[in-house]
Design a protein around this motif. Structure first.
Motif, PDB file in Angstrom:
ATOM      1  N   ASP A  33       0.841  -1.200   0.000  1.00  0.00           N
ATOM      2  CA  ASP A  33       0.000   0.000   0.000  1.00  0.00           C
ATOM      3  C   ASP A  33       0.879   1.254   0.000  1.00  0.00           C
ATOM      4  O   ASP A  33       0.621   2.204  -0.734  1.00  0.00           O
ATOM      5  CB  ASP A  33      -0.921  -0.024   1.233  1.00  0.00           C
ATOM      6  CG  ASP A  33      -1.982   1.065   1.197  1.00  0.00           C
ATOM      7  OD1 ASP A  33      -2.350   1.500   0.082  1.00  0.00           O
ATOM      8  OD2 ASP A  33      -2.447   1.468   2.279  1.00  0.00           O
ATOM      9  N   HIS A  48      -5.134   6.033   6.095  1.00  0.00           N
ATOM     10  CA  HIS A  48      -6.318   5.360   6.652  1.00  0.00           C
ATOM     11  C   HIS A  48      -6.073   4.824   8.065  1.00  0.00           C
ATOM     12  O   HIS A  48      -6.874   4.030   8.559  1.00  0.00           O
ATOM     13  CB  HIS A  48      -6.791   4.234   5.716  1.00  0.00           C
ATOM     14  CG  HIS A  48      -5.814   3.109   5.539  1.00  0.00           C
ATOM     15  ND1 HIS A  48      -6.166   1.796   5.693  1.00  0.00           N
ATOM     16  CD2 HIS A  48      -4.506   3.104   5.225  1.00  0.00           C
ATOM     17  CE1 HIS A  48      -5.112   1.030   5.471  1.00  0.00           C
ATOM     18  NE2 HIS A  48      -4.087   1.803   5.180  1.00  0.00           N
ATOM     19  N   HIS A  49      -4.989   5.232   8.706  1.00  0.00           N
ATOM     20  CA  HIS A  49      -4.726   4.788  10.074  1.00  0.00           C
ATOM     21  C   HIS A  49      -5.493   5.647  11.094  1.00  0.00           C
ATOM     22  O   HIS A  49      -5.876   6.766  10.805  1.00  0.00           O
ATOM     23  CB  HIS A  49      -3.230   4.849  10.381  1.00  0.00           C
ATOM     24  CG  HIS A  49      -2.431   3.873   9.580  1.00  0.00           C
ATOM     25  ND1 HIS A  49      -1.951   4.162   8.324  1.00  0.00           N
ATOM     26  CD2 HIS A  49      -2.064   2.599   9.838  1.00  0.00           C
ATOM     27  CE1 HIS A  49      -1.301   3.111   7.854  1.00  0.00           C
ATOM     28  NE2 HIS A  49      -1.361   2.139   8.749  1.00  0.00           N
ATOM     29  N   ASP A  64      -3.235  -4.475   0.891  1.00  0.00           N
ATOM     30  CA  ASP A  64      -3.781  -4.074   2.195  1.00  0.00           C
ATOM     31  C   ASP A  64      -5.083  -4.794   2.539  1.00  0.00           C
ATOM     32  O   ASP A  64      -5.511  -4.768   3.688  1.00  0.00           O
ATOM     33  CB  ASP A  64      -3.972  -2.555   2.265  1.00  0.00           C
ATOM     34  CG  ASP A  64      -2.932  -1.900   3.173  1.00  0.00           C
ATOM     35  OD1 ASP A  64      -1.839  -2.480   3.318  1.00  0.00           O
ATOM     36  OD2 ASP A  64      -3.203  -0.832   3.754  1.00  0.00           O
ATOM     37  N   THR A  88      -4.683   3.091   1.730  1.00  0.00           N
ATOM     38  CA  THR A  88      -4.397   4.428   1.216  1.00  0.00           C
ATOM     39  C   THR A  88      -4.661   4.466  -0.282  1.00  0.00           C
ATOM     40  O   THR A  88      -5.116   5.476  -0.813  1.00  0.00           O
ATOM     41  CB  THR A  88      -2.931   4.805   1.541  1.00  0.00           C
ATOM     42  OG1 THR A  88      -2.795   4.831   2.968  1.00  0.00           O
ATOM     43  CG2 THR A  88      -2.575   6.166   0.986  1.00  0.00           C
ATOM     44  N   ASP A 139       0.076   6.858   3.717  1.00  0.00           N
ATOM     45  CA  ASP A 139      -0.016   5.627   4.503  1.00  0.00           C
ATOM     46  C   ASP A 139       0.704   5.775   5.843  1.00  0.00           C
ATOM     47  O   ASP A 139       1.228   4.804   6.382  1.00  0.00           O
ATOM     48  CB  ASP A 139       0.557   4.437   3.705  1.00  0.00           C
ATOM     49  CG  ASP A 139      -0.035   3.104   4.169  1.00  0.00           C
ATOM     50  OD1 ASP A 139      -1.228   3.062   4.501  1.00  0.00           O
ATOM     51  OD2 ASP A 139       0.708   2.101   4.222  1.00  0.00           O
TER      52      ASP A 139
HETATM   53 MN    MN Z   1      -2.102   0.955   4.328  1.00  0.00          MN
END
Ligand code: MN
Length: 353
Positions: A47, A135-136, A186, A155, A109
């Motif tokens: 990713d 996206h964390h 991912d 991501t 990411d």
């Molecule tokens: Mn990721």
């Protein structure tokens, strides 16, 4: 499961209301700028590299000057990607960053620049506009723009939605391939949670843009080096099982790396593979990395059993189903016992989903 009977026109946009306005602002910032730097996390995965390289191709297509630097090596199974030779791997990135007048610095990411170690200070000092696409959970406050969706699979998915807002984009097979690899890796080849209809609609588009899914699967997954297979065998022969088989732990020691002539990168995929054992809801890979005087712990889980909660208790982090932590100057067996003990509460109080 809720089955939607109708696909809405905006199905490819994020559910997050401010997503579209953030996306517009970021596209505006891209259009009025000339020089770009792209950064992602250490030990980059599919990713991290796929989305960063897709962004690199996009910027180049718009006749921008794009630079993509990495702080650690590229996994061998990603080296086939078109444009991979454009990535600069730098030992001393701090100086590089200040030596150039980047207008925009992208951070993909990744949402916490302390994870960029030496780079953090000069990154903070740099006058460029900083944009995070990620996206964390719990992004740290250091950038000018955020395009963050913690419900997104990857991501790559978020970047697809961003680039889709540019009506002038030419969807080349290079961009599509990089985004496909980002999303495929991912989602564990479309097996993990968050692999929803939206993800499949996006990858359907990417296939229409020229992606060959069979080729990409072969390139990414059917490339385990022989030495890594031997190392995995040693790990499997040592597998430990706890709490009625809900937890499995694979220890890998320095001597195993030496015996099989393999390296840390060769353990890619080990911890995920343990989840295919019947009854397992959490898997742990513990590795002894003597070069850094470190014990590296990777945790994977299913459903509501939180790998992240376990990692957090030891100063680590990650997603609910994929997390990790590191220990320095510590005793392997002691650490192992502590982790197993702490996992108990999660495995007994976690949901049974
Ligand atoms: Mn990721």
């Amino acid at each position: 499961m809720n089955l939607k009977t109708k696909v809405k026109d905006n199905s490819k946009l994020s559910k997050i209301p401010e997503f579209q306005s953030s996306a517009r602002k970021i596209l505006k910032a891209i259009n009025k700028s000339q020089s770009f730097l792209i950064l992602t996390h250490m030990n980059p995965d599919g990713d991290a590299i796929g989305s960063s390289l897709a962004l690199y191709h996009y910027l180049t297509q718009k006749s921008k000057s794009a630079n993509f630097i990495l702080l650690s090596p590229i996994p061998t199974n990603l080296q086939f990607l078109n444009g991979i030779d454009k990535i600069k791997i730098l030992q001393n990135p701090s100086e590089y960053i200040l030596s150039d007048n980047f207008d925009v610095i992208f951070i993909l990411d990744l949402n916490d620049i302390t994870r960029l170690k030496d780079l953090q200070k000069n990154l903070e000092l740099h006058p460029a506009t900083k944009i995070v696409i990620d996206h964390h959970q719990e992004p740290k406050n250091f950038a000018d723009y955020y395009l963050v969706d913690t419900t997104a699979s990857s991501t790559g998915e978020i970047l697809y939605k961003l680039l889709s807002q540019d009506k002038e984009i030419v969807w080349t097979p290079e961009i599509a391939e990089c985004l496909y690899v980002a999303i495929m890796t991912d989602t564990g080849n479309f097996r993990f949670e968050r692999t929803d209809g939206e993800v499949h609609r996006i990858v359907a588009d990417l296939i229409d843009y020229g992606v060959d899914p069979v080729k990409l699967y072969n390139e990414v997954y059917n490339k385990i080096p022989f030495r890594a297979a031997k190392l995995m065998g040693i790990g499997y022969s040592r597998l430990e099982s706890y709490y009625d088989g809900k937890l499995v732990l694979m220890p890998i020691y320095h001597k195993d790396f030496v015996e099989t002539n393999s390296e840390e990168e060769d353990t890619e995929g080990f911890v995920e593979s343990l989840l295919s054992i019947d009854g397992v809801v959490m898997s742990i890979l513990m590795m002894e990395i003597v070069e850094r005087n470190e014990i590296r712990v990777s945790i994977r889980s299913k459903g509501d059993f939180s790998a992240r909660n376990l990692a957090l208790q030891f100063g680590g982090g990650g997603h609910i189903n994929a997390a990790g932590c590191r220990f320095h100057n510590s005793d392997f067996q002691e650490i192992k016992q502590k982790i197993i003990e702490k996992a108990k509460a999660i495995l007994t109080n976690g949901s049974n989903s």
